[in-house]
Design a protein around this motif. Structure first.
Motif, PDB file in Angstrom:
ATOM      1  N   UNK A  40      59.085  10.494  84.877  1.00 20.69           N
ATOM      2  CA  UNK A  40      59.247  10.874  83.520  1.00 20.69           C
ATOM      3  C   UNK A  40      58.633  12.372  83.408  1.00 20.69           C
ATOM      4  N   UNK A  41      57.758  12.219  82.492  1.00 20.01           N
ATOM      5  CA  UNK A  41      56.938  13.571  82.242  1.00 20.01           C
ATOM      6  C   UNK A  41      55.665  13.754  83.299  1.00 20.01           C
ATOM      7  N   UNK A  42      55.391  13.022  84.142  1.00 21.74           N
ATOM      8  CA  UNK A  42      54.353  12.876  85.188  1.00 21.74           C
ATOM      9  C   UNK A  42      54.790  13.229  86.491  1.00 21.74           C
ATOM     10  N   UNK A  43      54.225  14.363  87.027  1.00 17.06           N
ATOM     11  CA  UNK A  43      54.528  14.822  88.405  1.00 17.06           C
ATOM     12  C   UNK A  43      53.260  14.577  89.242  1.00 17.06           C
ATOM     13  N   UNK A  44      53.510  13.907  90.319  1.00 16.86           N
ATOM     14  CA  UNK A  44      52.345  13.627  91.325  1.00 16.86           C
ATOM     15  C   UNK A  44      52.525  14.158  92.768  1.00 16.86           C
ATOM     16  N   UNK A  45      51.822  14.851  93.165  1.00 19.42           N
ATOM     17  CA  UNK A  45      51.949  15.441  94.500  1.00 19.42           C
ATOM     18  C   UNK A  45      50.796  14.795  95.400  1.00 19.42           C
ATOM     19  N   UNK A  46      51.148  13.952  96.333  1.00 13.14           N
ATOM     20  CA  UNK A  46      50.332  13.536  97.434  1.00 13.14           C
ATOM     21  C   UNK A  46      50.376  13.879  98.685  1.00 13.14           C
ATOM     22  N   UNK A  47      49.496  14.219  99.496  1.00  8.80           N
ATOM     23  CA  UNK A  47      49.510  14.782 100.748  1.00  8.80           C
ATOM     24  C   UNK A  47      49.212  16.209 100.655  1.00  8.80           C
ATOM     25  N   UNK A  48      49.361  16.864 101.645  1.00  6.00           N
ATOM     26  CA  UNK A  48      49.161  18.357 101.679  1.00  6.00           C
ATOM     27  C   UNK A  48      50.605  19.436 102.123  1.00  6.00           C
ATOM     28  N   UNK A  49      50.726  20.487 101.409  1.00  3.54           N
ATOM     29  CA  UNK A  49      51.734  21.209 101.806  1.00  3.54           C
ATOM     30  C   UNK A  49      51.529  21.893 103.034  1.00  3.54           C
ATOM     31  N   UNK A  50      52.205  21.429 103.995  1.00  4.31           N
ATOM     32  CA  UNK A  50      52.156  22.032 105.277  1.00  4.31           C
ATOM     33  C   UNK A  50      53.329  22.764 105.933  1.00  4.31           C
ATOM     34  N   UNK A  51      54.685  22.256 105.377  1.00  5.36           N
ATOM     35  CA  UNK A  51      55.916  22.781 106.056  1.00  5.36           C
ATOM     36  C   UNK A  51      56.525  23.572 105.100  1.00  5.36           C
ATOM     37  N   UNK A  73      61.242  23.902  93.674  1.00  7.21           N
ATOM     38  CA  UNK A  73      62.173  23.495  92.920  1.00  7.21           C
ATOM     39  C   UNK A  73      61.976  22.406  91.689  1.00  7.21           C
ATOM     40  N   UNK A  74      60.471  22.021  91.761  1.00  6.68           N
ATOM     41  CA  UNK A  74      59.971  21.360  90.572  1.00  6.68           C
ATOM     42  C   UNK A  74      59.170  22.277  89.798  1.00  6.68           C
ATOM     43  N   UNK A  75      59.349  23.674  89.935  1.00  5.59           N
ATOM     44  CA  UNK A  75      58.846  24.616  88.851  1.00  5.59           C
ATOM     45  C   UNK A  75      57.758  25.392  88.948  1.00  5.59           C
ATOM     46  N   UNK A  76      57.143  25.054  90.425  1.00  2.00           N
ATOM     47  CA  UNK A  76      55.896  25.752  90.596  1.00  2.00           C
ATOM     48  C   UNK A  76      56.129  27.290  90.861  1.00  2.00           C
TER      49      UNK A  76
END
Length: 42
Positions: free
Chosen positions: A7-18, A27-30
């Motif tokens: 919905x309106x919540x965006x959850x990021x798990x893990x690390x940005x590696x690749x 694509x999610x708007x960052x």
């Protein structure tokens, strides 16, 4: 890294590696600056 959109919540798990993770964040708007901050935290 996994991006979960609930919905309106965006959850990021893990690390940005690749390159694929960077594309998913973009694509999610960052912004480019926000992605750089995520990469620097790893």
């Amino acid at each position: 890294m996994e991006v979960i959109s609930n919905g309106f919540e965006l959850k990021i798990t893990g690390k940005c590696l690749t390159n694929y993770d960077v594309i998913k964040l973009f694509n999610f708007g960052y912004s480019k600056e926000g992605i750089v901050k995520k990469i620097q935290k790893r």
